[in-house]
Design an enzyme around this catalytic site. Structure first.
Site, PDB file in Angstrom:
ATOM      1  N   ASP A 104      47.168  30.191  43.922  1.00  0.00           N
ATOM      2  CA  ASP A 104      47.112  30.721  42.551  1.00  0.00           C
ATOM      3  C   ASP A 104      46.199  29.860  41.699  1.00  0.00           C
ATOM      4  O   ASP A 104      45.985  28.683  42.003  1.00  0.00           O
ATOM      5  CB  ASP A 104      48.483  30.638  41.872  1.00  0.00           C
ATOM      6  CG  ASP A 104      49.538  31.416  42.604  1.00  0.00           C
ATOM      7  OD1 ASP A 104      49.189  32.311  43.368  1.00  0.00           O
ATOM      8  OD2 ASP A 104      50.722  31.093  42.373  1.00  0.00           O
TER       9      ASP A 104
HETATM   10  N1  URA Z   1      53.112  30.121  46.460  1.00  0.00           N
HETATM   11  C1  URA Z   1      52.840  30.287  45.145  1.00  0.00           C
HETATM   12  O1  URA Z   1      53.706  30.690  44.381  1.00  0.00           O
HETATM   13  N2  URA Z   1      51.610  30.023  44.719  1.00  0.00           N
HETATM   14  C2  URA Z   1      50.619  29.560  45.517  1.00  0.00           C
HETATM   15  O2  URA Z   1      49.512  29.314  45.073  1.00  0.00           O
HETATM   16  C3  URA Z   1      50.925  29.377  46.875  1.00  0.00           C
HETATM   17  C4  URA Z   1      52.185  29.669  47.317  1.00  0.00           C
END
Ligand code: URA
Length: 242
Positions: A104
């Site tokens: 993310d």
């Molecule tokens: N899980 C999440 O919530 N975000 C990420 O970036 C990776 C795994």
């Protein structure tokens, strides 16, 4: 076309200076022919290179590890938002690298890139279930029931059933979470389903590879041995043992 010493250094075989010695000593062959000129240029997508008889993985294959900072989206391009591609140094731009999986925008940590489409699909394929470990800071306190829910295959609020995962509390509001799938916002959603809002998230491991000492925003090329560790056993035998 690429220079021999540059190709081998990008593959992580040794430093440029050490490589010149290795090449001069006659240890390197391109398509079976010994090459002692470190500046020799060749087509890395069409030739097989060996060092002391060991294949330097498929010609042209490159795998890169980044310690992604927050604020960058995992995409190859975007009209408005900064992408992780902008963090690649100039010598790795134009090498057809693509992110393996995604983090993310606000998540930090280990993000891999490769120019090898087969390797990319093998790693992200649900069939191979590569483990990913995260360090999270969060609201709330981890209970035995939370750990059991993670281990048993948790049900998310939207009805999605997750694969069994590991939740380990390492301090007040600090946990390690290991999952073997890569759903959208997976860790944040799993924690939130147990009432624990994640305030900080960093991926620290993917399969056998750890982030280690790599600084935030920094990038390094994986060695052929690391690439083979990452790929599955069958592929190991094909690319590393010949
Ligand atoms: N899980 C999440 O919530 N975000 C990420 O970036 C990776 C795994």
């Amino acid at each position: 076309m690429i220079r021999l010493d540059k190709f081998l250094s990008q593959a992580g075989v040794a430093s440029r200076r050490q490589l010149r010695e290795i090449i001069r000593a006659g240890a390197v062959r391109i398509d079976g022919v010994c090459v002692t000129d470190y500046a020799y240029k060749f087509d890395e997508t069409a030739c097989t290179v060996t060092v002391n008889g060991e294949t330097v993985r498929e010609a042209g294959t490159l795998v890169v590890m980044m310690n992604k900072p927050a604020g960058y989206i995992t995409a190859t391009e975007d009209a408005r938002k900064a992408t992780v591609m902008e963090l690649l140094p100039p010598e790795l731009q134009g090498r057809q690298l693509k992110p393996i999986g995604r983090l993310d925008k606000e998540t930090e940590g280990l993000l891999l890139f490769t120019n090898d489409g087969d390797l990319l699909h093998r790693i992200v394929s649900p069939r191979h279930a590569v483990e990913k470990e995260y360090y999270a800071e969060h609201e709330g306190v981890v209970t035995a029931e939370d750990i059991a829910q993670f281990a048993g295959g948790m049900l998310l609020r939207d009805g999605t059933r997750c694969r069994p995962a590991k939740l380990e509390s390492i301090g007040l509001g600090k946990s390690l979470i290991t999952v073997s799938e890569g759903r959208y916002h997976q860790v944040r959603r799993m924690m939130s389903a147990r009432g624990m809002f994640v305030t900080y998230l960093r991926r620290v491991r993917e399969g056998p590879l750890r982030l280690g000492e790599l600084g935030l925003g920094q990038v390094r090329v994986l060695s052929p041995e690391e690439v083979c560790l990452l790929a599955d056993r069958q592929n190991n035998e094909k690319n590393c043992m010949e």
